[in-house]
Structure formats: structure tokens, C-alpha cells
Design an enzyme around this catalytic site. Sequence first.
Site, PDB file in Angstrom:
ATOM      1  N   ASP A  29      30.358  25.569  -2.214  1.00 24.95           N
ATOM      2  CA  ASP A  29      29.216  26.433  -2.563  1.00 24.95           C
ATOM      3  C   ASP A  29      28.888  27.418  -1.439  1.00 24.95           C
ATOM      4  O   ASP A  29      29.487  27.375  -0.364  1.00 24.95           O
ATOM      5  CB  ASP A  29      27.988  25.589  -2.948  1.00 24.95           C
ATOM      6  CG  ASP A  29      27.685  24.486  -1.942  1.00 24.95           C
ATOM      7  OD1 ASP A  29      28.285  24.475  -0.853  1.00 24.95           O
ATOM      8  OD2 ASP A  29      26.852  23.624  -2.260  1.00 24.95           O
ATOM      9  N   ASN A  61      16.937  16.487  -3.241  1.00 25.25           N
ATOM     10  CA  ASN A  61      16.493  16.472  -4.638  1.00 25.25           C
ATOM     11  C   ASN A  61      17.578  15.921  -5.572  1.00 25.25           C
ATOM     12  O   ASN A  61      17.469  16.022  -6.779  1.00 25.25           O
ATOM     13  CB  ASN A  61      16.108  17.889  -5.089  1.00 25.25           C
ATOM     14  CG  ASN A  61      17.268  18.861  -4.979  1.00 25.25           C
ATOM     15  OD1 ASN A  61      18.351  18.495  -4.526  1.00 25.25           O
ATOM     16  ND2 ASN A  61      17.063  20.097  -5.383  1.00 25.25           N
ATOM     17  N   HIS A  86      20.719  17.037  -5.660  1.00 28.02           N
ATOM     18  CA  HIS A  86      21.748  17.998  -6.069  1.00 28.02           C
ATOM     19  C   HIS A  86      23.113  17.639  -5.491  1.00 28.02           C
ATOM     20  O   HIS A  86      23.214  16.953  -4.476  1.00 28.02           O
ATOM     21  CB  HIS A  86      21.348  19.446  -5.735  1.00 28.02           C
ATOM     22  CG  HIS A  86      21.395  19.824  -4.295  1.00 28.02           C
ATOM     23  ND1 HIS A  86      20.689  20.897  -3.785  1.00 28.02           N
ATOM     24  CD2 HIS A  86      22.053  19.317  -3.223  1.00 28.02           C
ATOM     25  CE1 HIS A  86      20.935  21.020  -2.497  1.00 28.02           C
ATOM     26  NE2 HIS A  86      21.752  20.081  -2.130  1.00 28.02           N
ATOM     27  N   GLU A 106      21.429  22.014  -9.156  1.00 25.70           N
ATOM     28  CA  GLU A 106      20.066  21.502  -8.987  1.00 25.70           C
ATOM     29  C   GLU A 106      19.676  20.611 -10.169  1.00 25.70           C
ATOM     30  O   GLU A 106      20.320  20.651 -11.228  1.00 25.70           O
ATOM     31  CB  GLU A 106      19.096  22.693  -8.897  1.00 25.70           C
ATOM     32  CG  GLU A 106      19.384  23.662  -7.756  1.00 25.70           C
ATOM     33  CD  GLU A 106      18.976  23.138  -6.377  1.00 25.70           C
ATOM     34  OE1 GLU A 106      19.200  21.949  -6.071  1.00 25.70           O
ATOM     35  OE2 GLU A 106      18.449  23.941  -5.588  1.00 25.70           O
TER      36      GLU A 106
HETATM   37  C1  F6R Z   1      26.687  21.908   0.954  1.00 27.02           C
HETATM   38  C2  F6R Z   1      26.340  21.251  -0.311  1.00 27.02           C
HETATM   39  C3  F6R Z   1      25.047  20.543  -0.440  1.00 27.02           C
HETATM   40  C4  F6R Z   1      24.897  19.447   0.620  1.00 27.02           C
HETATM   41  C5  F6R Z   1      23.583  18.689   0.456  1.00 27.02           C
HETATM   42  C6  F6R Z   1      23.388  17.710   1.593  1.00 27.02           C
HETATM   43  O1  F6R Z   1      27.945  22.546   0.839  1.00 27.02           O
HETATM   44  O2  F6R Z   1      27.093  21.281  -1.240  1.00 27.02           O
HETATM   45  O3  F6R Z   1      24.935  19.994  -1.725  1.00 27.02           O
HETATM   46  O4  F6R Z   1      25.970  18.557   0.492  1.00 27.02           O
HETATM   47  O5  F6R Z   1      22.516  19.562   0.405  1.00 27.02           O
HETATM   48  O6  F6R Z   1      23.305  18.415   2.805  1.00 27.02           O
HETATM   49  P1  F6R Z   1      23.464  17.671   4.196  1.00 27.02           P
HETATM   50  O7  F6R Z   1      24.805  17.067   4.190  1.00 27.02           O
HETATM   51  O8  F6R Z   1      23.307  18.750   5.233  1.00 27.02           O
HETATM   52  O9  F6R Z   1      22.369  16.646   4.234  1.00 27.02           O
END
Ligand code: F6R
Length: 239
Positions: free
Chosen positions: A67, A135, A137, A142
Site C-alpha cells: 500500500d 482499527n 485494517h 479499512e
Molecule cells: C503498512 C500497512 C498497514 C500496517 C498497519 C500496522 O504497509 O499495510 O496496514 O501494517 O497499519 O502498522 P505497524 O506495523 O506500523 O503497527
Amino acid sequence: MQLQLFDTHLESSNWLADQIVDAIIQKPNLTLCLASGDSPKLTYQIMVQRLIFKEIDYSKFHMLGLDEWVGISPDDTGSCAYFFHKYLIEPLALNKDQFHLFDGLSHDVDLECNKMDAIIKEKGIDLMVVGIGMNGHIGFNEPGTAFDTFCHIVQLDSITTSVGQKYFESSRILDKGITIGLGNLLDSKKVILIAHGEKKAKIISQTLGNEIGRHLPATIMKQHENACIIIDRLAANKW
Ligand code: F6R
């Protein structure tokens, strides 16, 4: 779905790095779809060391970035592209044709989605490594996202835009994201979700305890036939 508990984040990262390295040895031309962020960072650092020191031929695998923040430059240290360059592309000196990342500055973000979907359609995804947002995701899928969506543009929710500030040196306006979709995830051959630390304990417990549904995207892991969630002791302590 499998659930694996480890005492520490170092142990889970070591295990996941081994999984990825083994997958590359088994199928040198595999397609990896990888998340950025804090959760898999240590895994990638260990994986890079192993690939180099064990002199494994990693010149044939293909990496897809999961992403990106729309409107954020790849040179911005908080962008996903910056992360991939810093932790994977540069240390492994990957060829330009070995990776494909979303361009957050593209004037045609729909085209960005189409290009990524075309690559996935052609190559398939052998192994996806993802984190989990506060959340629930996965990628930027989302809560509320249908499980049959492919690459798409997302209106980010307020939890994602506020938590996302942690990646940036100073505050940024984060509004939209571009992401590989949950349909792509279901189509991939294997998915591993890594989470660690006390701050992830609540959402991990909700993911494991809730029924599968679009209200909590990470529950999709329970629908996938070859999925695994790996967590450390701290992330497991509300479950
Ligand atoms: C980032 C992504 C997000 C993260 C998620 C957790 O490429 O796809 O879904 O994996 O927000 O973020 P961290 O690992 O920083 O807690």
C-alpha cells in the site's frame, strides 16, 4: 487459520524471516507481497542478513508493496516506498524489474490500481506478509471494506490518519490511501500477519474473538485456507 505465539518479537521475527527465506529457496521466482511499517521491520532486517550471508540467490523473486499514502512522495521518509527502499530494495540491491510499488504521487491513481492488479493477475501472490492496524485494517483496507475488492483507493479513517503520523518526521495531511485489496489477499497462496506489543493486544483479541466480517478486516485471516497470525506474548495478553 493457524495462530503462533512467541515469547518475544525477536523470536516471531526470526521465525517469519525463516519462512520467507525458505519460500525463496523453494521457489526462487516467487511473488511476495509485503507490508511496510513497524510490525515486519525486524523480520526484513533479519531476512536480508540471511539472504546475503547464506549466499542465497534472491535475484528472481518479485516484490509487491502492499500500500501507499496518496499524495505522499516516495522521498518522504514516512512513505511506504521509502520504507521498502530502506529495508529491502537497497540492502538487497534489487533490480528495478524485481519490485513494484504504488506511486502515491501519480496523477492517475486508478491506473496505479490497474497496473498492480494486472501484475497480480499475471504472477499471482505466493506469500503475503501483513500487519494489523489499530482499527483492524490490513493494508489500507479499512473497516467496512468488502472482502472481494481488488486494488483500490481508500478514504482513510481517523484512526489510520492519526496513528499514521508516527511514520513521519513532522505532521502530514493524510487523507487517502492506495492498497492491494482483500480479494487479492484471499486469492494469495499464503498470508502471514505479524503483530507485537501491548498496543496491539486489544485488536488481536477482537480479531480472534469476533466473527468473520467486514466490520473487522483482519478477521479475513480466519477465512483464508492458508493463513497464520504470529504474535508475541505482549500482543497476546488480552486474549
Ligand atoms: C503498512 C500497512 C498497514 C500496517 C498497519 C500496522 O504497509 O499495510 O496496514 O501494517 O497499519 O502498522 P505497524 O506495523 O506500523 O503497527
